[in-house]
Design a protein around this motif. Structure first.
Motif, mmCIF file in Angstrom:
data_model
loop_
_atom_site.group_PDB
_atom_site.id
_atom_site.type_symbol
_atom_site.label_atom_id
_atom_site.label_comp_id
_atom_site.label_asym_id
_atom_site.label_seq_id
_atom_site.Cartn_x
_atom_site.Cartn_y
_atom_site.Cartn_z
ATOM 1 N N ALA A 40 1.041 7.214 2.908
ATOM 2 C CA ALA A 40 2.116 6.454 3.542
ATOM 3 C C ALA A 40 2.411 5.282 2.620
ATOM 4 O O ALA A 40 1.496 4.680 2.054
ATOM 5 N N CYS A 41 3.687 4.964 2.458
ATOM 6 C CA CYS A 41 4.107 3.860 1.602
ATOM 7 C C CYS A 41 4.984 2.933 2.434
ATOM 8 O O CYS A 41 5.885 3.399 3.132
ATOM 9 N N ALA A 63 -3.852 0.718 -1.522
ATOM 10 C CA ALA A 63 -3.433 0.105 -2.778
ATOM 11 C C ALA A 63 -2.278 -0.832 -2.464
ATOM 12 O O ALA A 63 -1.352 -0.462 -1.730
ATOM 13 N N TYR A 64 -2.354 -2.053 -2.986
ATOM 14 C CA TYR A 64 -1.340 -3.072 -2.725
ATOM 15 C C TYR A 64 -0.824 -3.611 -4.054
ATOM 16 O O TYR A 64 -1.622 -3.938 -4.940
ATOM 17 N N LEU A 111 4.108 -4.065 -1.770
ATOM 18 C CA LEU A 111 4.243 -2.621 -1.619
ATOM 19 C C LEU A 111 2.844 -2.075 -1.380
ATOM 20 O O LEU A 111 1.921 -2.360 -2.153
ATOM 21 N N ALA A 112 2.664 -1.338 -0.287
ATOM 22 C CA ALA A 112 1.362 -0.803 0.080
ATOM 23 C C ALA A 112 1.417 0.712 0.145
ATOM 24 O O ALA A 112 2.400 1.283 0.621
ATOM 25 N N ILE A 113 0.363 1.340 -0.336
ATOM 26 C CA ILE A 113 0.217 2.792 -0.246
ATOM 27 C C ILE A 113 -1.173 3.070 0.307
ATOM 28 O O ILE A 113 -2.168 2.602 -0.251
ATOM 29 N N LEU A 114 -1.232 3.780 1.433
ATOM 30 C CA LEU A 114 -2.499 4.184 2.019
ATOM 31 C C LEU A 114 -2.592 5.698 1.961
ATOM 32 O O LEU A 114 -1.627 6.402 2.276
ATOM 33 N N THR A 115 -3.773 6.166 1.534
ATOM 34 C CA THR A 115 -3.978 7.598 1.405
ATOM 35 C C THR A 115 -5.286 7.988 2.085
ATOM 36 O O THR A 115 -6.285 7.277 1.917
#
Length: 161
Positions: A40-41, A63-64, A111-115
């Motif tokens: 998700a971004c 990740a941020y 900007l955040a990305i969670l995996t």
């Protein structure tokens, strides 16, 4: 090799489902259904003097990347805090107690990305729709936040914990 039925996705600036989570605006750019469940971004907009509650993502790595402003990132498991600014990158492995605070005088955007993906379901459950120019509502009730967090494998501690 192409994925059947899938194509490139473009989300222009200012587009995406926006939600208020307390005083922070979360704008979803890509969700699980868009990424085959991979991630998700989203964009976080944090006003000055706003801090997230300490949290642990039990099933997702985060990740941020700081786009604008300055934040303090807190690794509460290890007792460290670092001030980070535009162009900084932070990786938070699953299971780490962490939080952010905007100690600056200007809004911060991240900007955040969670995996893997799925965190958007938590945001949708606890957030309030954020129309352009709408003020931030009060933070979600603690019991509602805690129940949603458990369902989505996130642990949220009280502010200052």
């Amino acid at each position: 090799m192409a994925h059947d039925g899938w194509s490139i996705t473009h989300v222009p600036p200012g587009v995406g489902e926006s939600l208020w989570i307390g005083g922070e605006r979360v704008t979803l750019k890509a969700v699980s259904e868009d990424t085959l469940g991979g991630f998700a971004c989203f964009e976080l907009a944090t006003p000055p003097a706003e801090a997230t509650s300490p949290r642990i993502h039990h099933r997702a790595d985060a990740a941020y990347y700081v786009l604008d402003g300055e934040l303090e990132v807190r690794d509460l498991d290890h007792g460290t805090a670092d001030r980070i600014g535009a162009g900084s990158f932070v990786f938070v492995p699953r299971g780490i107690l962490h939080g952010f605070a905007n100690l600056g005088t200007a809004p911060a955007r991240v900007l955040a990305i969670l995996t893997p993906g799925g965190v958007e379901r938590f945001f949708r459950e606890v957030g309030e729709p954020a129309a352009a120019g709408s003020p931030a509502p009060a933070a979600p009730a603690a019991d509602r936040l805690a129940a949603a967090a458990r369902r989505h494998h996130v642990e949220v501690l009280p502010p200052g914990a």
